[in-house]
Structures are given as structure tokens and as C-alpha cells.
Design a protein around this motif. Structure first.
Motif, PDB file in Angstrom:
ATOM      1  N   SER A  47       0.866  -1.152  -0.094  1.00 49.64           N
ATOM      2  CA  SER A  47      -0.178  -0.003   0.105  1.00 49.64           C
ATOM      3  C   SER A  47       0.708   1.232  -0.117  1.00 49.64           C
ATOM      4  CB  SER A  47      -1.067   0.191   1.399  1.00 49.64           C
ATOM      5  OG  SER A  47      -0.089   0.138   2.268  1.00 49.64           O
ATOM      6  N   VAL A  48       0.421   2.293  -0.640  1.00 51.79           N
ATOM      7  CA  VAL A  48       0.956   3.665  -0.618  1.00 51.79           C
ATOM      8  C   VAL A  48      -0.222   4.635  -0.385  1.00 51.79           C
ATOM      9  CG1 VAL A  48       2.928   3.120  -2.268  1.00 51.79           C
ATOM     10  CG2 VAL A  48       0.591   3.877  -3.100  1.00 51.79           C
ATOM     11  N   CYS A  49       0.325   5.954  -0.162  1.00 45.40           N
ATOM     12  CA  CYS A  49      -0.536   6.786   0.317  1.00 45.40           C
ATOM     13  C   CYS A  49      -0.099   8.175  -0.521  1.00 45.40           C
ATOM     14  CB  CYS A  49      -0.491   7.098   1.881  1.00 45.40           C
ATOM     15  SG  CYS A  49      -1.467   8.267   2.318  1.00 45.40           S
ATOM     16  N   VAL A  50      -1.166   9.043  -0.884  1.00 44.69           N
ATOM     17  CA  VAL A  50      -1.234  10.166  -1.431  1.00 44.69           C
ATOM     18  C   VAL A  50      -2.113  11.037  -0.439  1.00 44.69           C
ATOM     19  CG1 VAL A  50      -1.677  11.997  -3.261  1.00 44.69           C
ATOM     20  CG2 VAL A  50      -0.897   9.522  -3.997  1.00 44.69           C
ATOM     21  N   ALA A  51      -1.362  11.935   0.434  1.00 48.08           N
ATOM     22  CA  ALA A  51      -1.894  12.712   1.407  1.00 48.08           C
ATOM     23  C   ALA A  51      -1.914  13.980   1.361  1.00 48.08           C
ATOM     24  CB  ALA A  51      -1.215  12.482   2.879  1.00 48.08           C
ATOM     25  N   TYR A  52      -2.808  15.041   1.589  1.00 48.13           N
ATOM     26  CA  TYR A  52      -2.781  16.463   1.500  1.00 48.13           C
ATOM     27  C   TYR A  52      -3.368  17.226   2.788  1.00 48.13           C
ATOM     28  CZ  TYR A  52      -7.672  15.271   0.477  1.00 48.13           C
ATOM     29  OH  TYR A  52      -9.020  15.015   0.605  1.00 48.13           O
ATOM     30  N   ASN A  56       5.821   8.047  -0.256  1.00 49.36           N
ATOM     31  CA  ASN A  56       4.505   8.493  -0.673  1.00 49.36           C
ATOM     32  C   ASN A  56       4.518   9.769  -1.211  1.00 49.36           C
ATOM     33  OD1 ASN A  56       2.827   6.229   1.087  1.00 49.36           O
ATOM     34  ND2 ASN A  56       3.892   7.015   2.779  1.00 49.36           N
ATOM     35  N   VAL A  57       3.379  10.406  -1.429  1.00 49.23           N
ATOM     36  CA  VAL A  57       3.368  11.576  -1.880  1.00 49.23           C
ATOM     37  C   VAL A  57       2.542  12.641  -1.106  1.00 49.23           C
ATOM     38  CG1 VAL A  57       2.524  13.117  -4.007  1.00 49.23           C
ATOM     39  CG2 VAL A  57       3.402  10.831  -4.248  1.00 49.23           C
ATOM     40  N   LEU A  58       3.152  13.668  -0.620  1.00 47.76           N
ATOM     41  CA  LEU A  58       2.428  14.792   0.264  1.00 47.76           C
ATOM     42  C   LEU A  58       2.388  16.100  -0.470  1.00 47.76           C
ATOM     43  CD1 LEU A  58       4.849  14.154   3.365  1.00 47.76           C
ATOM     44  CD2 LEU A  58       2.835  12.971   2.808  1.00 47.76           C
ATOM     45  N   LEU A  59       1.169  16.579  -0.380  1.00 47.29           N
ATOM     46  CA  LEU A  59       0.601  17.711  -1.059  1.00 47.29           C
ATOM     47  C   LEU A  59       0.487  18.807  -0.016  1.00 47.29           C
ATOM     48  CD1 LEU A  59      -1.665  15.899  -3.758  1.00 47.29           C
ATOM     49  CD2 LEU A  59       0.697  16.908  -4.197  1.00 47.29           C
ATOM     50  N   ILE A  90       8.167   7.828  -8.476  1.00 42.20           N
ATOM     51  CA  ILE A  90       8.963   6.944  -7.849  1.00 42.20           C
ATOM     52  C   ILE A  90       7.801   6.113  -7.012  1.00 42.20           C
ATOM     53  CG2 ILE A  90      10.186   6.983  -5.373  1.00 42.20           C
ATOM     54  CD1 ILE A  90      11.689   9.553  -6.761  1.00 42.20           C
ATOM     55  N   MET A  91       6.685   6.551  -6.203  1.00 39.51           N
ATOM     56  CA  MET A  91       5.705   5.933  -5.595  1.00 39.51           C
ATOM     57  C   MET A  91       5.368   4.793  -6.412  1.00 39.51           C
ATOM     58  SD  MET A  91       2.571   7.111  -3.590  1.00 39.51           S
ATOM     59  CE  MET A  91       1.290   6.992  -5.062  1.00 39.51           C
TER      60      MET A  91
END
Length: 221
Positions: free
Chosen positions: A115-120, A149-152, A176-177
Motif C-alpha cells: 500500500s502507498v498513500c497520497v496525502a494532502y 508516499n506523496v505529500l501535497l 517513484i511511488m
């Protein structure tokens, strides 16, 4: 192909997830290795978790207390990998997302899958506390949470009028994620096809049953 489920973990009116989702969905669909299904929790009227062994029926073919909970378990179980799209609420993730994860009970649908996460968030941290907490929850659900992960941050200003991120590093972080998700997804899919240990809970229950039977036999001697 890897069956990837994108779980949108915010349901409130005016959510910023709608700014992020088109960009994220486009990137996932561009990967030939992924077969994408979007699971928007707005579309899943999951009750607050209250399942017990008394409500699920047969542990090997659970009926659960509601048809939607059974459908949710079946849908999660069909996945090879997960992407979570979530805001940060009070240094954590939304209750509706935690409830959705908790609702996968006894079927172990998340087990041995990455699992991966895109969070904002609206602030400068970019929702960083949400994936940190999500990783702890994912481990308990026996997922394999990945590091990248990706942070916004400042989500209201993060995308231009065309729906592209203004910060070029954001696309790099997403690439990359998704590379990581593809690699781990294939590795764990292959491993699951070879052999899978039964869930620890079931192994413990079996061991306890054997011990109880042994004690009963000893008492009869």
C-alpha cells in the motif's frame, strides 16, 4: 496485471480529494501494469464497525451483518495493491477511512499486499501525519506499507487550472511511488501464488484448540 484499488478516504462536501483524484487516476491508468478500480468511500455506505464472530457466520465464507460489508470485503480481497488518497485530520486520517479498513474483518483482504498513500492538507506539512498513522494501521491489517508516499501541502494552491501540480517535484514523487508499488505488487503477488502462511490469528486459535484438547485428555487420565 496488478489489480490496484484506489481508495478515496474523504467523504465530506467540498473535499480537496476532488482536486487530486483526476491527476492521480490519470497517472495510475498510464501504467500498463495496473488494472485500476476506484473505491470512493462516498459510494460505500459502510456502517460503523461492529462485527464479531457472532455476526460473520462461517469464518471461511463470512456473511457479515450487512451485504455491503460482505461486498466490501470481497472487493478488497480481489486486489493486489492499494493506493490511499486521504487528507490529514487532527494528525491522523479520517474516521471513515479507518472504519473502512476495520471493516475488512476475518477475510484478511489486505493481507500480504503493498500500500502507498497520497496525502494532502491545507498547511505546510502536506498531510504527513496521515500516512504515518496509516502505516501503523496497515501493518496491523497485515498490509505491506511502502516508504515512498506523496505529500501535497497547501492543497488549495497545489494544482494549476489544467489540473497539473504546480511543483514539478510532485510528479517525480508520484512516479517513484508507483515504481515501488509496481515492484512490490509483482513480488508479493508471486509470493502469494507460491505459498501463504495462514493468518496468525487462525494459527493461534488452532494452537489453543490443540492445547485445550491436550489438557482435557490429561484430566481424564
Amino acid at each position: 496485471m496488478l489489480k490496484v484499488k484506489l481508495i478515496i478516504g474523504s467523504t465530506r462536501e467540498g473535499r480537496a480529494a476532488d482536486l487530486v483524484a483526476p491527476w492521480l487516476i490519470s497517472a495510475l491508468k498510464a501504467r500498463d501494469v495496473f488494472e485500476l478500480q476506484v473505491l470512493d468511500l462516498r459510494d460505500w455506505d459502510l456502517p460503523m464497525f461492529s462485527e464479531t464472530f457472532a455476526t460473520i457466520g462461517d469464518v471461511h465464507n463470512p456473511t457479515f451483518s450487512s451485504p455491503v460489508v460482505k461486498e466490501w470485503n470481497t472487493t478488497i480481497g480481489s486486489a493486489d495493491a492499494f493506493v490511499f488518497l486521504t487528507p490529514e485530520y487532527n494528525h491522523s486520517l479520517p474516521a471513515v477511512l479507518k472504519n473502512a479498513i476495520d471493516s475488512v474483518f476475518v477475510t484478511f483482504g489486505f493481507r500480504n499486499k503493498p500500500s502507498v498513500c497520497v496525502a494532502y492538507s491545507g498547511g505546510q506539512t502536506g498531510g504527513s501525519r496521515a500516512p504515518e498513522h496509516l502505516a501503523q494501521i496497515a501493518l496491523e491489517a497485515e498490509m505491506v506499507p511502502l516508504r515512498n508516499n506523496v505529500l501535497l501541502p497547501f492543497i488549495g494552491e497545489a494544482f494549476d487550472e489544467a489540473g497539473a501540480p504546480k511543483n514539478p517535484i510532485t510528479n517525480l514523487a508520484l512516479s517513484i511511488m508507483l515504481d515501488d508499488l509496481s515492484w512490490w505488487g509483482e513480488a508479493l503477488k508471486s509470493a502469494r501464488a507460491t505459498s501463504v502462511l495462514p493468518p496468525a490469528m487462525f494459527r493461534q486459535m488452532a494452537a489453543q484448540a490443540v492445547a485445550t484438547e491436550a489438557e482435557a485428555v490429561a484430566e481424564d487420565l
